[in-house]
Write an enzyme that holds these catalytic residues in place. Structure first.
Site, PDB file in Angstrom:
ATOM      1  N   SER A  53     -76.293  77.985   9.555  1.00 39.00           N
ATOM      2  CA  SER A  53     -76.325  79.366   9.048  1.00 39.00           C
ATOM      3  C   SER A  53     -77.189  80.219   9.971  1.00 39.00           C
ATOM      4  O   SER A  53     -78.141  79.709  10.591  1.00 39.00           O
ATOM      5  CB  SER A  53     -76.943  79.384   7.646  1.00 39.00           C
ATOM      6  OG  SER A  53     -77.173  80.714   7.230  1.00 39.00           O
ATOM      7  N   TYR A  56     -83.556  77.202   1.737  1.00 38.18           N
ATOM      8  CA  TYR A  56     -82.206  77.112   2.313  1.00 38.18           C
ATOM      9  C   TYR A  56     -82.258  77.305   3.841  1.00 38.18           C
ATOM     10  O   TYR A  56     -81.662  76.534   4.595  1.00 38.18           O
ATOM     11  CB  TYR A  56     -81.318  78.170   1.656  1.00 38.18           C
ATOM     12  CG  TYR A  56     -79.966  78.367   2.294  1.00 38.18           C
ATOM     13  CD1 TYR A  56     -78.894  77.526   1.994  1.00 38.18           C
ATOM     14  CD2 TYR A  56     -79.740  79.408   3.202  1.00 38.18           C
ATOM     15  CE1 TYR A  56     -77.644  77.718   2.580  1.00 38.18           C
ATOM     16  CE2 TYR A  56     -78.504  79.606   3.786  1.00 38.18           C
ATOM     17  CZ  TYR A  56     -77.459  78.758   3.469  1.00 38.18           C
ATOM     18  OH  TYR A  56     -76.229  78.953   4.060  1.00 38.18           O
TER      19      TYR A  56
HETATM   20  P1  NAP Z   1     -69.414  77.882  -1.454  1.00 40.56           P
HETATM   21  O1  NAP Z   1     -68.295  78.856  -1.577  1.00 40.56           O
HETATM   22  O2  NAP Z   1     -70.574  77.987  -2.388  1.00 40.56           O
HETATM   23  O3  NAP Z   1     -68.788  76.401  -1.532  1.00 40.56           O
HETATM   24  C1  NAP Z   1     -69.650  75.305  -1.435  1.00 40.56           C
HETATM   25  C2  NAP Z   1     -68.838  74.038  -1.382  1.00 40.56           C
HETATM   26  O4  NAP Z   1     -69.741  72.934  -1.216  1.00 40.56           O
HETATM   27  C3  NAP Z   1     -68.042  73.766  -2.647  1.00 40.56           C
HETATM   28  O5  NAP Z   1     -66.824  73.159  -2.278  1.00 40.56           O
HETATM   29  C4  NAP Z   1     -68.924  72.774  -3.411  1.00 40.56           C
HETATM   30  O6  NAP Z   1     -68.197  71.913  -4.277  1.00 40.56           O
HETATM   31  C5  NAP Z   1     -69.478  71.982  -2.235  1.00 40.56           C
HETATM   32  N1  NAP Z   1     -70.700  71.223  -2.514  1.00 40.56           N
HETATM   33  C6  NAP Z   1     -71.926  71.691  -2.856  1.00 40.56           C
HETATM   34  N2  NAP Z   1     -72.790  70.663  -3.009  1.00 40.56           N
HETATM   35  C7  NAP Z   1     -72.103  69.530  -2.757  1.00 40.56           C
HETATM   36  C8  NAP Z   1     -72.426  68.157  -2.757  1.00 40.56           C
HETATM   37  N3  NAP Z   1     -73.673  67.734  -3.041  1.00 40.56           N
HETATM   38  N4  NAP Z   1     -71.452  67.250  -2.470  1.00 40.56           N
HETATM   39  C9  NAP Z   1     -70.207  67.658  -2.174  1.00 40.56           C
HETATM   40  N5  NAP Z   1     -69.816  68.945  -2.142  1.00 40.56           N
HETATM   41  C10 NAP Z   1     -70.761  69.878  -2.449  1.00 40.56           C
HETATM   42  O7  NAP Z   1     -70.038  77.902   0.014  1.00 40.56           O
HETATM   43  P2  NAP Z   1     -69.589  78.648   1.370  1.00 40.56           P
HETATM   44  O8  NAP Z   1     -70.162  80.006   1.351  1.00 40.56           O
HETATM   45  O9  NAP Z   1     -68.158  78.422   1.640  1.00 40.56           O
HETATM   46  O10 NAP Z   1     -70.483  77.827   2.402  1.00 40.56           O
HETATM   47  C11 NAP Z   1     -69.967  76.780   3.204  1.00 40.56           C
HETATM   48  C12 NAP Z   1     -70.986  76.480   4.283  1.00 40.56           C
HETATM   49  O11 NAP Z   1     -71.240  77.652   5.050  1.00 40.56           O
HETATM   50  C13 NAP Z   1     -72.347  76.030   3.741  1.00 40.56           C
HETATM   51  O12 NAP Z   1     -72.889  75.047   4.602  1.00 40.56           O
HETATM   52  C14 NAP Z   1     -73.183  77.304   3.826  1.00 40.56           C
HETATM   53  O13 NAP Z   1     -74.567  77.027   3.919  1.00 40.56           O
HETATM   54  C15 NAP Z   1     -72.630  77.915   5.101  1.00 40.56           C
HETATM   55  N6  NAP Z   1     -72.871  79.350   5.199  1.00 40.56           N
HETATM   56  C16 NAP Z   1     -72.278  80.228   4.344  1.00 40.56           C
HETATM   57  C17 NAP Z   1     -72.539  81.581   4.495  1.00 40.56           C
HETATM   58  C18 NAP Z   1     -71.933  82.615   3.599  1.00 40.56           C
HETATM   59  O14 NAP Z   1     -72.241  83.814   3.774  1.00 40.56           O
HETATM   60  N7  NAP Z   1     -71.064  82.269   2.666  1.00 40.56           N
HETATM   61  C19 NAP Z   1     -73.416  82.017   5.496  1.00 40.56           C
HETATM   62  C20 NAP Z   1     -73.998  81.085   6.322  1.00 40.56           C
HETATM   63  C21 NAP Z   1     -73.716  79.746   6.182  1.00 40.56           C
HETATM   64  P3  NAP Z   1     -67.846  72.327  -5.811  1.00 40.56           P
HETATM   65  O15 NAP Z   1     -66.723  73.353  -5.720  1.00 40.56           O
HETATM   66  O16 NAP Z   1     -67.403  71.054  -6.430  1.00 40.56           O
HETATM   67  O17 NAP Z   1     -69.096  72.918  -6.388  1.00 40.56           O
END
Ligand code: NAP
Length: 250
Positions: A145, A159
């Site tokens: 991130s 985080y």
């Molecule tokens: P999200 O929409 O909240 O989705 C998170 C996913 O991770 C879901 O599929 C969730 O499963 C799964 N998950 C969480 N804990 C888990 C565990 N212990 N074991 C297995 N699966 C787990 O997140 P996102 O925004 O797409 O983020 C994806 C990645 O991008 C993350 O690494 C995040 O830190 C990074 N990121 C995101 C942003 C942003 O702005 N969105 C910015 C920077 C970095 P369930 O559906 O079963 O809960």
């Protein structure tokens, strides 16, 4: 299935992981869609891939727990075959607050979900991909991130620190296994439209902050998926230990 294009994508039921799973499937990969609790969302990603003629399985597993990670990779060995790509995407964040309001329990939980998960999955992948273990190579992409660089003050330093650790793990591992047929790289998304911001207590966070982004807009999960795919594919064949920032210029 004996395709040599087999990808495990953790946290693929929603957001960036879901778009990544769909993209890999369109590119001919057999995909393992991992999630921890949201069966409905995972099954919907699976249905979309199958309707498009792709091949995939869903495996529910908490990737912060070693025994569950082991079961996840053993299921992939059995049902899909020889792993070629691992995308460590699963992560959590908690409600926005200052560091002095973060409990030890929360700090521990965030580090386990975001860092231990990455460490455990990388370990299983190396044992399958590395020439040291008679593997035929592969690629690992870790989703970090922009928070690793900003530190996320007044929001979630726990985080941000977890993502700093993911960057260090990515760099160290990629150099450790560079001569064994494995490439490892990272992506650092910025403000992307997903459910994650609701977990932080502010579903509309991207829209609130978008004017501070040089490109004046938030990113879409599919834009991150494209970078993940490029780093996993042979198109980036000389890239290892490196990172792509997907932050609209921040
Ligand atoms: P999200 O929409 O909240 O989705 C998170 C996913 O991770 C879901 O599929 C969730 O499963 C799964 N998950 C969480 N804990 C888990 C565990 N212990 N074991 C297995 N699966 C787990 O997140 P996102 O925004 O797409 O983020 C994806 C990645 O991008 C993350 O690494 C995040 O830190 C990074 N990121 C995101 C942003 C942003 O702005 N969105 C910015 C920077 C970095 P369930 O559906 O079963 O809960």
């Amino acid at each position: 299935m004996n395709s040599n294009k087999i990808a495990v994508i953790t946290g693929a039921s929603r957001g960036i992981g879901a778009d990544t799973a769909k993209l890999f499937a369109r590119k001919g990969y057999a995909v393992c869609i991992n999630d921890v609790s949201n069966d409905v969302a995972a099954e919907s990603v699976k249905d979309e891939i199958l309707q498009d003629g792709g091949h995939c399985i869903t495996v529910k597993a908490d990737v912060s727990v070693a025994s569950e990670v082991k079961r996840l990779f053993e299921t992939v060995d059995r049902e899909l075959g020889c792993l070629s790509v691992l995308v460590n995407n699963a992560a959590i964040l908690k409600t926005q607050c200052r560091l002095d309001e973060i409990s030890e329990e929360r700090f521990d939980r965030v580090l386990k979900a975001n860092v231990m998960s990455c460490f455990l999955c990388c370990k299983e992948a190396v044992k399958r991909m590395s020439a040291k273990y008679n593997g035929t190579g592969g690629t690992i992409v870790n989703v970090s991130s922009g928070a690793a660089r900003s530190g996320s003050p007044n929001e979630y330093i726990d985080y941000a620190a977890s993502k700093g650790a993911v960057d260090t793990l990515t760099r160290g591992l990629s150099l450790e296994v560079a001569a064994e047929g494995i490439r490892g790289n990272g992506v650092r998304p910025g403000f992307i439209y997903t459910d994650m911001h609701a977990s932080g207590g502010e579903p509309n966070r991207v829209d609130r902050l978008k004017e501070k982004i040089p490109m004046q807009r938030g990113g879409q999960p599919g834009e991150v998926a494209e970078a993940i795919y490029w780093l996993a594919s042979d198109n980036s064949s000389y890239a290892t230990g490196t990172f792509i920032d997907l932050t609209g210029g921040l």
